[in-house]
Design a protein around this motif. Structure first.
Motif, PDB file in Angstrom:
ATOM      1  N   CYS A   8     -23.116 -20.084 -22.022  1.00 47.03           N
ATOM      2  CA  CYS A   8     -21.873 -19.306 -22.078  1.00 47.03           C
ATOM      3  C   CYS A   8     -21.918 -18.077 -21.175  1.00 47.03           C
ATOM      4  CB  CYS A   8     -21.578 -18.880 -23.523  1.00 47.03           C
ATOM      5  SG  CYS A   8     -20.986 -20.244 -24.558  1.00 47.03           S
ATOM      6  N   LYS A   9     -22.939 -17.952 -20.324  1.00 46.30           N
ATOM      7  CA  LYS A   9     -23.019 -16.815 -19.412  1.00 46.30           C
ATOM      8  C   LYS A   9     -23.232 -17.324 -17.987  1.00 46.30           C
ATOM      9  CE  LYS A   9     -24.757 -13.368 -22.644  1.00 46.30           C
ATOM     10  NZ  LYS A   9     -25.801 -12.385 -22.933  1.00 46.30           N
ATOM     11  N   PRO A  10     -22.270 -17.042 -17.067  1.00 47.94           N
ATOM     12  CA  PRO A  10     -20.982 -16.421 -17.345  1.00 47.94           C
ATOM     13  C   PRO A  10     -20.062 -17.362 -18.109  1.00 47.94           C
ATOM     14  CG  PRO A  10     -21.076 -17.152 -15.085  1.00 47.94           C
ATOM     15  CD  PRO A  10     -22.437 -17.369 -15.651  1.00 47.94           C
ATOM     16  N   ASN A  11     -18.975 -16.818 -18.658  1.00 42.69           N
ATOM     17  CA  ASN A  11     -18.061 -17.589 -19.502  1.00 42.69           C
ATOM     18  C   ASN A  11     -17.438 -18.733 -18.705  1.00 42.69           C
ATOM     19  OD1 ASN A  11     -16.291 -18.509 -21.399  1.00 42.69           O
ATOM     20  ND2 ASN A  11     -15.081 -16.638 -21.534  1.00 42.69           N
ATOM     21  N   PRO A  12     -17.689 -20.004 -19.100  1.00 42.98           N
ATOM     22  CA  PRO A  12     -17.106 -21.129 -18.361  1.00 42.98           C
ATOM     23  C   PRO A  12     -15.657 -21.401 -18.726  1.00 42.98           C
ATOM     24  CG  PRO A  12     -18.421 -21.942 -20.173  1.00 42.98           C
ATOM     25  CD  PRO A  12     -18.559 -20.440 -20.188  1.00 42.98           C
ATOM     26  N   CYS A  13     -15.137 -20.713 -19.751  1.00 49.28           N
ATOM     27  CA  CYS A  13     -13.790 -20.978 -20.241  1.00 49.28           C
ATOM     28  C   CYS A  13     -12.780 -20.145 -19.455  1.00 49.28           C
ATOM     29  CB  CYS A  13     -13.694 -20.657 -21.730  1.00 49.28           C
ATOM     30  SG  CYS A  13     -14.982 -21.473 -22.720  1.00 49.28           S
ATOM     31  N   LEU A  14     -11.765 -20.801 -18.929  1.00 51.74           N
ATOM     32  CA  LEU A  14     -10.735 -20.120 -18.162  1.00 51.74           C
ATOM     33  C   LEU A  14      -9.674 -19.545 -19.093  1.00 51.74           C
ATOM     34  CD1 LEU A  14     -10.312 -22.841 -15.386  1.00 51.74           C
ATOM     35  CD2 LEU A  14     -11.783 -20.834 -15.338  1.00 51.74           C
ATOM     36  N   ASN A  15      -8.840 -18.678 -18.553  1.00 48.35           N
ATOM     37  CA  ASN A  15      -7.666 -18.154 -19.260  1.00 48.35           C
ATOM     38  C   ASN A  15      -8.007 -17.547 -20.617  1.00 48.35           C
ATOM     39  OD1 ASN A  15      -5.708 -19.083 -17.234  1.00 48.35           O
ATOM     40  ND2 ASN A  15      -6.348 -21.128 -17.889  1.00 48.35           N
ATOM     41  N   GLU A  16      -9.062 -16.713 -20.621  1.00 50.83           N
ATOM     42  CA  GLU A  16      -9.497 -15.957 -21.795  1.00 50.83           C
ATOM     43  C   GLU A  16      -9.940 -16.853 -22.954  1.00 50.83           C
ATOM     44  OE1 GLU A  16      -6.526 -13.137 -22.875  1.00 50.83           O
ATOM     45  OE2 GLU A  16      -6.654 -12.041 -20.985  1.00 50.83           O
ATOM     46  N   GLY A  17     -10.360 -18.064 -22.623  1.00 50.32           N
ATOM     47  CA  GLY A  17     -10.930 -18.911 -23.659  1.00 50.32           C
ATOM     48  C   GLY A  17     -12.275 -18.373 -24.116  1.00 50.32           C
ATOM     49  N   VAL A  18     -12.649 -18.681 -25.351  1.00 53.05           N
ATOM     50  CA  VAL A  18     -13.887 -18.174 -25.942  1.00 53.05           C
ATOM     51  C   VAL A  18     -14.926 -19.287 -25.932  1.00 53.05           C
ATOM     52  CG1 VAL A  18     -14.970 -17.212 -27.997  1.00 53.05           C
ATOM     53  CG2 VAL A  18     -12.628 -16.552 -27.395  1.00 53.05           C
ATOM     54  N   GLU A  58     -12.871 -22.495 -26.996  1.00 50.35           N
ATOM     55  CA  GLU A  58     -11.778 -22.307 -27.945  1.00 50.35           C
ATOM     56  C   GLU A  58     -10.625 -21.643 -27.201  1.00 50.35           C
ATOM     57  OE1 GLU A  58     -13.328 -20.158 -31.256  1.00 50.35           O
ATOM     58  OE2 GLU A  58     -14.421 -21.893 -32.048  1.00 50.35           O
ATOM     59  N   CYS A  59      -9.501 -22.355 -27.089  1.00 55.24           N
ATOM     60  CA  CYS A  59      -8.393 -21.935 -26.241  1.00 55.24           C
ATOM     61  C   CYS A  59      -7.230 -21.407 -27.077  1.00 55.24           C
ATOM     62  CB  CYS A  59      -7.911 -23.111 -25.385  1.00 55.24           C
ATOM     63  SG  CYS A  59      -9.254 -24.028 -24.575  1.00 55.24           S
ATOM     64  N   GLN A  60      -6.518 -20.460 -26.506  1.00 50.91           N
ATOM     65  CA  GLN A  60      -5.296 -19.932 -27.107  1.00 50.91           C
ATOM     66  C   GLN A  60      -4.157 -20.114 -26.108  1.00 50.91           C
ATOM     67  OE1 GLN A  60      -4.901 -18.733 -30.174  1.00 50.91           O
ATOM     68  NE2 GLN A  60      -7.061 -19.005 -30.711  1.00 50.91           N
ATOM     69  N   GLY A  61      -3.238 -21.063 -26.405  1.00 45.83           N
ATOM     70  CA  GLY A  61      -2.133 -21.316 -25.498  1.00 45.83           C
ATOM     71  C   GLY A  61      -2.487 -22.198 -24.323  1.00 45.83           C
ATOM     72  N   TRP A  62      -3.737 -22.639 -24.251  1.00 45.46           N
ATOM     73  CA  TRP A  62      -4.205 -23.519 -23.181  1.00 45.46           C
ATOM     74  C   TRP A  62      -4.983 -24.660 -23.801  1.00 45.46           C
ATOM     75  CZ3 TRP A  62      -3.226 -22.235 -17.954  1.00 45.46           C
ATOM     76  CH2 TRP A  62      -2.639 -20.975 -17.763  1.00 45.46           C
ATOM     77  N   GLU A  63      -5.249 -25.695 -23.019  1.00 50.07           N
ATOM     78  CA  GLU A  63      -6.046 -26.814 -23.508  1.00 50.07           C
ATOM     79  C   GLU A  63      -6.860 -27.385 -22.358  1.00 50.07           C
ATOM     80  OE1 GLU A  63      -3.398 -29.777 -24.977  1.00 50.07           O
ATOM     81  OE2 GLU A  63      -2.248 -29.938 -23.131  1.00 50.07           O
ATOM     82  N   GLY A  64      -7.709 -28.386 -22.675  1.00 47.07           N
ATOM     83  CA  GLY A  64      -8.590 -28.965 -21.684  1.00 47.07           C
ATOM     84  C   GLY A  64     -10.023 -28.541 -21.917  1.00 47.07           C
ATOM     85  N   LEU A  65     -10.953 -29.157 -21.165  1.00 45.14           N
ATOM     86  CA  LEU A  65     -12.371 -28.871 -21.352  1.00 45.14           C
ATOM     87  C   LEU A  65     -12.673 -27.392 -21.201  1.00 45.14           C
ATOM     88  CD1 LEU A  65     -14.066 -31.818 -19.427  1.00 45.14           C
ATOM     89  CD2 LEU A  65     -13.849 -31.532 -21.890  1.00 45.14           C
ATOM     90  N   HIS A  66     -11.975 -26.723 -20.271  1.00 41.67           N
ATOM     91  CA  HIS A  66     -12.255 -25.319 -19.987  1.00 41.67           C
ATOM     92  C   HIS A  66     -11.000 -24.458 -20.084  1.00 41.67           C
ATOM     93  CE1 HIS A  66     -15.504 -27.613 -18.004  1.00 41.67           C
ATOM     94  NE2 HIS A  66     -16.260 -26.638 -18.471  1.00 41.67           N
ATOM     95  N   CYS A  67     -10.036 -24.882 -20.935  1.00 47.19           N
ATOM     96  CA  CYS A  67      -8.783 -24.142 -21.124  1.00 47.19           C
ATOM     97  C   CYS A  67      -8.034 -24.019 -19.790  1.00 47.19           C
ATOM     98  CB  CYS A  67      -9.036 -22.754 -21.707  1.00 47.19           C
ATOM     99  SG  CYS A  67     -10.038 -22.745 -23.199  1.00 47.19           S
ATOM    100  N   GLU A  68      -8.048 -25.100 -19.008  1.00 41.66           N
ATOM    101  CA  GLU A  68      -7.463 -25.027 -17.670  1.00 41.66           C
ATOM    102  C   GLU A  68      -5.993 -25.435 -17.639  1.00 41.66           C
ATOM    103  OE1 GLU A  68      -9.187 -29.146 -18.167  1.00 41.66           O
ATOM    104  OE2 GLU A  68      -9.778 -27.090 -18.627  1.00 41.66           O
ATOM    105  N   SER A  69      -5.458 -26.067 -18.708  1.00 37.97           N
ATOM    106  CA  SER A  69      -4.092 -26.565 -18.690  1.00 37.97           C
ATOM    107  C   SER A  69      -3.248 -25.820 -19.717  1.00 37.97           C
ATOM    108  CB  SER A  69      -4.065 -28.066 -19.000  1.00 37.97           C
ATOM    109  OG  SER A  69      -4.847 -28.777 -18.062  1.00 37.97           O
ATOM    110  N   ARG A  70      -2.127 -25.287 -19.277  1.00 39.89           N
ATOM    111  CA  ARG A  70      -1.231 -24.575 -20.191  1.00 39.89           C
ATOM    112  C   ARG A  70      -0.537 -25.567 -21.122  1.00 39.89           C
ATOM    113  NH1 ARG A  70       1.040 -19.592 -20.118  1.00 39.89           N
ATOM    114  NH2 ARG A  70       0.393 -19.210 -17.962  1.00 39.89           N
TER     115      ARG A  70
END
Length: 795
Positions: free
Chosen positions: A719-729, A740-752
């Motif tokens: 998790c370092k650096p954070n692999p999750c895009l768009n403020e994913g946790v 863990e995505c908020q308002g996004w989805e996909g393996l790395h929160c890449e899709s709105r």
């Protein structure tokens, strides 16, 4: 009176039994948890922006003794909180007949200050008006608290025997968004505490008498909700069913006795049987959930090898009991031996600068070393020379084949005094130190030739050219000396990897294993051809370095890159140049072949101007070592900063930020630099490399690459650096991670998430397993490149 006496006796007996039972339970609990929970409060902390108000019951029903226990418990709770002006703030109200503000939340902003103030709170006494205290909080809020966006937590420490109604004000507080913990003190009335506490009550009702359990319970509840994040190195909280006890007064039928009642008839009474009741105190059990902290046993990883027995020493330390024949290090490695075939010459300083004491210390060290590593049949040939103004060779290389004779010859060496001419001594042993002994004059060998210099005095003649001459003739030079001689010893060896420094006389003898390893690895070479690595070079391109020197730095990066397998799935290299501003010459994923990389390095321009190393490191942290810019999760990361030392004052904090994000930071200082400043940036001497001149930088290439490769072998945090895009946790789990995505989805929160059919089931948390082998990295990189393309296109 006769009826009251048995009740008093029973009460005294029961109270004594209860106190004794509690004392034994507390003693047993302390003994049972001393290894696993002794420092849990300090190891495990809730960290977030949160306001916590303690409501201490100071009424007579509590009593002064239990009030002091409440204060002690409040102090222990502080150990489980990351108290800081920007994170957890704590305030205290004492209540009895009326509430009294002891201190607001913004008065004391460090853990120690809060605990000291709690200790000084004075018991008030009075009736138990818990309802009035709750109304006070409803009316005035959290004194000294922050805005409504900061969660509010109310912790009530009471026996739950209020003289007024508590249900309505407690409900109003909870409806307002306040989380309430009810902590029982002394012999609590559990029903009232459950009325006070937030839902689920089994997680919000605690018992102050069991301090560790209650502190762990608070920590567990806060960190399992959205209120706090955990700071928990190696420890975790476990809950388990348990029973909590309290003393309650119950009414009991004693029997029927003859009694006389009035009668309608004048001057007459009516005799009958009447029931008689007595009151007694009994222990009542209440089912509950209790909490305990468990920490990993340091011996679980089986650190002792070769049949050694691991003995734990607290939470983190251990020692190994080694079988006979082992114990070469703390993990029961085989005992030291010089099993490498080398011609080895010790060059001992016997000048006045080293002093008689230093010379005798070196002799003792030399004897201890030979006794520890030499055995019958050892393939190493050993000799000893000593020097001051002149050089003597009392023991020629290979002259003795048995350790005893060698030690006797070392004993005959005498202190000579005089000047310290290390350069002259190096030239002498280069020419005369390795001539074969008479007995072996007809034997020709091509063994590596190693010189170990033992000195505690600065040389009175130049050593750099003499050392280069020796190394040019094929000699491997190893320097051993006091820490203040590190720079000169580095000049002698030409590679800090071959320098051994010690801090005090006893520490010298601790260096025997280190010296043995260096002697037997003089011709080893390590590269990163198969090591997955994200590497960024940061070059000082300021006027202080100058254009010609900058071109040498650029050439150094080119030659160093040839030691790596440049590939999407193996090694990626990025380059940043800086002066007053930082500029990305090319990103980590910009070039996938060595030829393309070399061509790009040639195009990097000189900037001029003043230098700011801090801005360069901050730029790398924010805009280079990030997943959208090519950094790969599960891959080791390193930054190599090459500087003349100017403009480094602002670099300490950005370097710390990089390290906390899983990036190793190497500092290469060239010329007359301030070592103390660069050491603070590097964080450790292991990450600081001092080079005397730009011309000498190429001699350090192998050492720098070896250091990077060793660092690349360390375990990494996915998790370092954070692999999750768009403020994913990013959440770690069992060698994997998920976003863990908020308002996004996909393996790395890449899709709105644009629209979701209500009939569809929720998208489960993503889980992407990173394997450190080559095929796993290829699969990951393909997925990551696809994610980045989607993110850039806004889908």
């Amino acid at each position: 009176m006769s009826l009251l006496l048995p009740f008093d006796s029973i009460c005294i007996f029961l109270c004594a039994q209860v106190l004794l039972t509690w004392g034994l339970q507390e003693l047993h609990a302390n003994q049972e948890t001393i290894v696993k929970i002794s420092a849990a409060g300090q190891l495990m902390q809730c960290s977030a922006s949160v306001d916590i108000l303690l409501l201490l019951d100071g009424s007579y029903s509590i009593g002064k003794g239990s009030f002091e226990r409440s204060k002690h418990f409040a102090g222990k709770l502080c150990d489980a909180l990351d108290i800081n002006p920007d994170r957890v703030r704590v305030g205290v109200i004492q209540f009895s007949s009326t509430p009294q503000l002891e201190f607001p939340l913004d008065s004391y902003l460090t853990k120690q200050e809060v605990k000291e103030k709690i200790k000084k709170i004075v018991f008030k006494g009075g009736s138990t008006e818990t309802g009035l205290a709750l109304k006070y909080v409803l009316r005035k809020g959290f004194p000294g608290g922050r805005n409504s966006s900061v969660p509010e937590i109310l912790i009530i420490l009471s026996d739950g025997k209020s003289q007024g109604n508590v249900a309505i004000p407690a409900k109003q507080l909870k409806d307002r968004g306040t989380t309430i913990f009810a902590v029982g003190v002394k012999f609590p009335r559990w029903e009232e505490l459950h009325t006070l506490a937030s839902e689920p009550t089994e997680q919000h009702v605690l018992f102050a008498e069991h301090v560790d359990d209650a502190a762990n319970g608070l920590y567990s509840t806060l960190t399992s909700s959205t209120v706090c994040s955990a700071v928990s190195p190696g420890c975790k909280i476990e809950s388990h069913p348990c029973e909590r006890k309290t003393l309650e007064t119950v009414k009991e039928l004693s029997g029927n006795y003859m009694c006389w009642k009035g009668s309608k008839r004048p001057n007459a009474v009516h005799a009958s049987l009447c029931p008689f009741y007595s009151w007694k105190r009994v222990l009542i059990k209440h089912p509950a959930r209790c909490y305990r902290a468990t920490c990993a046993d340091p011996c679980d990883s089986q650190p002792c090898h070769n049949g050694g027995t691991c003995v734990p020493e607290g939470l983190e330390r251990y020692h190994c009991v080694c079988p006979v024949g082992f114990g070469g290090d703390a993990s029961c490695a085989p005992k030291l031996s010089l099993e490498c075939s080398v011609d080895l010459l010790f060059l001992v300083d016997s000048s006045s600068g080293t002093t008689l004491e230093g010379f005798l210390r070196h002799k003792a060290f030399l004897k201890s070393f030979l006794r520890a590593v030499l055995s019958k049949g050892s393939p190493a040939n050993v000799g000893v020379a000593q020097y001051s103004n002149e050089v003597q060779i009392p023991v020629k290389v290979g002259e003795y084949t048995d350790v005893l004779s060698l030690m006797k010859s070392v004993d005959t060496m005498r202190f000579s005094g005089g000047g310290t001419f290390t350069g002259k001594a190096l030239r002498y042993v280069t020419q005369h130190g390795f001539k074969s002994a008479p007995a072996f004059a007809d034997v020709h060998d091509d063994l590596p030739r190693v010189v170990v210099l033992l000195t505690d005095s600065e040389s009175q003649d130049p050593v750099v050219e003499a050392a280069k001459h020796a190394r040019g003739r094929g000699l491997f030079l190893i320097g051993v000396g006091s820490d203040f001689l590190r720079a000169e010893l580095d000049d002698v060896t030409g590679n800090p990897k071959r320098t051994v420094v010690y801090s005090n006389p006893q520490d010298l003898f601790n260096k025997i294993p280190e010296l043995q390893k260096k002697i037997c690895s003089v011709d080893s070479h390590q590269d990163c051809q198969s090591q997955a690595l994200d590497l960024v070079f940061a070059l000082d391109a300021s006027a202080g370095v100058g254009r010609e020197n900058f071109l040498q730095l650029r050439d150094f990066v080119s030659s160093s890159s040839l030691q790596f397998n440049i590939n999407r799935d193996v090694t990626q290299i990025g380059l940043v140049v800086y002066s007053s501003r930082a500029r990305t010459a090319f990103a980590l994923d910009a070039h996938v072949t060595s030829s393309a990389l070399l061509q790009a390095i040639k195009q990097v321009p000189f900037l001029g101007g003043s230098a700011s190393t801090g801005r360069a490191l901050l730029h790398i942290h924010d805009d280079v070592m990030t997943v959208p810019k090519g950094a790969r999760p599960g891959v080791s990361k390193a930054v190599v900063v090459i500087t003349d030392g100017s403009g480094t004052e602002d670099a300490i904090v950005p370097a710390q930020q990089l390290r906390s994000n899983g990036v190793s930071v190497f500092i290469v200082g060239i010329g007359d630099v301030r070592r103390d400043t660069l050491l603070r940036i590097a964080g450790s001497p292991n990450y600081l490399i001092h080079v005397s001149s730009y011309d000498d930088l190429r001699n350090y290439k192998d050492f720098i690459i070896e250091s990077i490769c060793e660092e690349a072998k360390r375990p990494v945090n996915l998790c370092k650096p954070n692999p999750c895009l768009n403020e994913g946790v990013c959440v770690l789990r069992n060698g994997s991670y998920r976003c863990e995505c908020q308002g996004w989805e996909g393996l790395h929160c890449e899709s709105r998430i644009l629209r979701r059919d209500s009939s569809r089931s929720p998208v489960p948390p993503t889980n992407f397993h990173i394997q450190r082998n080559l095929s796993g990295l290829q699969q990951f990189n393909r997925a990551l490149r696809h994610a980045k393309r989607l993110a850039r296109s806004g889908h």
